[in-house]
Structure formats: structure tokens, C-alpha cells
Design an enzyme around this catalytic site. Structure first.
Site: not given
Lengths: 189, 190
Positions: B58, B106, B132
Site C-alpha cells: 500500500s 502509511h 484510511d
């Protein structure tokens, strides 16, 4: 009933460790009383460090990192102090000592080492005799081939002779020692 | 007796109690030193997990699966003067833990102060289409920097973490590795 150890004769540590292990039983049979203080101190320091790590693991696991991180800091510091002390003890205090013993007031300390890629057993014997000033140190060396046969079996007799020859207080002029003196190529240094 | 011989451990039979304890100590010291180094790093970085392995794609192309990340969690600066508003900045990559089985790596895309929390973050994977919020607990629109983030990424080594991915995806490898290492320590007396 004593089993004869067999080692891989190409592995120097195996030769050295097996030989080291033979010294204490032989000296015991001669009436020497072994002193385990060096080993015991090492074990106590080592297991104390492990206990700290174990307790840290338990609290970290059960309570979580955030809850116990203050204590973890001190545990980490204590652990590495003990670990440093252990390293210091092994290198500077024990320093290859494999036997400390005493008989009739005669105290002997034996340390041994080998050098890389060399089948020579180096032995340093420090004796303190009653009524003399200061320790008396002799260094002896001999090839492992003198007490391991070609299959790697330990042969006790020539090794005992080497010890009798090397350790001053053992110089009891036993027939074994005299008979094998010419065979064991011990070099005085 | 025959079992020890088969395993090549016949040497163990000759050891006295102190020598056996010494061997046990050797193993225990290897394990405890590894553990305490890890805990030392945790305390130094103030992060419960100062080194993590990237498990998903990701964050590609910044990070690939198997990259090893180093975290730092002393950059909170939560209660500074609001005008300067220090701490984790937009663009930093953080690792957070919101009750999912594995931590997520992230990037911070937005930050703000909450009524009860001094610094909140919104994160998004570089390779994801959406932010998110879906990944946060139901009804939560932000990350609490202090409670949920375990550190900002300050360094990485590519690929080396793949070993741990292999080990966790094939648990028998882990068992085999532990058994082999244990036996080696037990047999070698150097």
C-alpha cells in the site's frame, strides 16, 4: 566404569575440551580437592542477568510496553552492566582457567589454550606451595597426538604421564611418568 | 543413550552439572541478549516496536513488501505552544496500531488538534485510492498521535525483512530454525 571419549580429531575445540575435561577427574583421583569458585561466580552473574531479562519479559508481555517502560529502562541498564561484568570475568579473571584445586596446602591453578590451526595443547600451571613466597608458574605444551589415537579415542595413560611431568607437585616420580617421558614431547619454555 | 548418539550429542553424557549449567547459560544469554537489545532499542526510541517489516504494497513505490523500517517515537511535541504546533508533520510516514492484528505503515496527509487530544492525524497509503478512515475503528475519523501511533519512519533497508515474512508465512521454518540454532549452541563449546 569409565567410558573412553571419542572425538573428531580434526576439530581443535573438541580435542581441547575433551582434554580439559580429563584433568579434574585425574587430579581428584590423586586426592586434589577442586575449587569451583571461578565457575560458580560466572554462573551466578550469568543467571542473574538472565533472571532480569526473564522478569522484564514477563512484565512486558503481561502489562505491555507502555505500562512498564520506566522499569524496562533500568532493567536494560542492569542487564548490560551484568553482561559486561560477565565478559570481564570470563576474559580477565578466568582467562582460560580450567582447574583450581588444592591438596595438602598445595594450591594449583591450571589454564590451557590452543592456537589456531595448531594441534598443540598449551598448559600453564601455577602452584602455591606452603612455606614458599609467591606462586610458581610453569608453562608446558604437548601435541594432542600424544594422547589421542588416530581414530580419536582418548588414551589416558600418556596424558596422565604428561600431567605428572608438567605439574611440579605431581612429580612423584611415578613409573608412568618416567617411562613415557621420552615419548611425550613436552617442551619447557 | 542411543538417541544422544544419533543426534551427535554423545558429548553431553560426559558433562558434569556445572558444565551442563554453563551450556544452558550460553543459550539463555544468547536469547536474553537479543531480547534486551530489542528492549533497549524500544526504550531508546520510545516505541514498543522500533523495527517493523512492510507487509503490504500500500505504500509503493516508497516501500515494497519486505522492507525493514526503523521507527522513532520521541517526536511527539504534543503540548507545545499551539502557534508553533510541533510534532509529526504532514508528509511523514508513521506506523500505527488501531487494534488490527498487524501495524499499518502509511503517510500523514492531514493533522489537527482535537478537543481532548493535542495532535490528531489522518493517514493514507501512497498506493491506495482513499484515505484510511475505513481502517480506523468505527466512528473514528482520525488517529491519536500519542496513543495509536508507534513511531515515525526514520530509516529503512530494502528487502532484508523478507526473511521474517517467509518465517511468519511458513511457521515450520521458524520451528526448524530455532531447533537447529538450539542444538548448535548446545553442541559447540567455544
Amino acid at each position: 566404569m569409565e567410558t573412553v571419549p571419542k572425538v573428531n580429531i580434526n576439530a581443535l575445540p573438541a580435542l581441547k575440551n575433551t582434554t580439559d575435561d580429563m584433568i579434574a577427574p585425574y587430579l581428584k583421583s590423586l586426592g586434589y580437592k577442586q575449587n569451583h569458585t571461578l565457575t560458580d561466580v560466572r554462573l551466578v552473574i550469568g543467571f542473574a542477568a538472565c533472571a532480569i531479562a526473564g522478569v522484564t519479559f514477563y512484565y512486558d508481555w503481561t502489562a505491555g510496553f507502555e505500562a512498564v517502560k520506566g522499569g524496562t529502562l533500568y532493567a536494560v541498564i542492569a542487564y548490560f552492566i551484568l553482561n559486561t561484568a560477565l565478559t570481564f570475568w570470563i576474559w580477565l579473571v578466568e582467562g582460560g582457567t580450567i582447574y583450581v584445586g588444592e591438596k595438602d596446602g598445595v594450591k594449583i591453578t591450571i589454564s590451557t589454550h590452543t592456537e589456531k590451526h595448531s594441534p598443540i595443547y598449551h598448559m600453564k600451571i601455577t602452584s602455591v606451595l606452603p612455606g614458599t613466597s609467591g606462586p610458581h608458574t610453569v608453562e608446558e605444551k604437548s601435541s594432542f597426538t600424544n594422547w589421542f589415537d588416530e581414530k580419536g579415542y582418548f588414551v589416558a595413560k600418556p596424558f596422565k604421564a604428561f600431567l605428572q611431568d608438567s605439574i611440579p607437585s605431581l612429580a612423584a616420580k611415578s613409573p608412568e611418568a618416567i617411562a613415557l617421558k621420552s615419548k611425550t614431547k613436552s617442551v619447557k619454555s | 543413550m542411543s538417541l544422544l548418539d544419533l543426534l551427535g550429542l554423545s558429548e553431553l553424557k560426559r558433562l558434569n552439572p556445572r558444565q551442563i549449567l554453563s551450556q544452558v547459560l550460553n543459550i539463555a544469554l544468547i536469547l536474553s541478549t537479543a531480547f534486551m537489545l530489542w528492549k533497549g532499542l524500544s526504550v531508546a526510541t520510545n516505541s514498543p516496536s522500533p523495527i517493523v517489516v512492510v507487509l503490504s504494497g500500500s505504500m509503493e513505490p516508497a516501500f515494497q513488501r519486505g522492507d525493514l523500517l526503523f521507527l522513532w517515537n520521541r517526536n511527539l511535541d504534543l503540548h507545545k505552544d499551539p502557534s508553533s504546533f510541533g510534532g509529526t508533520q504532514v508528509g511523514e510516514i508513521v506506523v500505527y496500531n488501531v487494534g488490527t492484528a498487524i501495524p499499518i505503515v502509511h503517510r500523514v496527509v492531514r493533522r489537527h488538534q482535537g478537543e481532548k487530544t493535542p495532535l490528531n492525524l489522518l493517514t493514507k497509503g501512497d498506493n491506495n485510492n482513499a484515505d484510511d478512515i475505513e481502517l480506523y475503528p468505527r466512528g473514528q475519523w482520525y488517529l491519536n498521535r500519542e496513543k495509536e501511533v508507534i513511531g515515525s519512519v526514520v530509516g529503512y533497508i530494502p528487502f532484508v525483512g523478507y526473511v521474517t515474512i517467509m518465517l511468519s508465512e511458513h511457521p515450520w521454518m521458524k520451528t526448524a530454525l530455532l531447533v537447529i540454532m538450539g542444538l548448535l549452541v548446545l553442541v559447540q563449546r567455544e
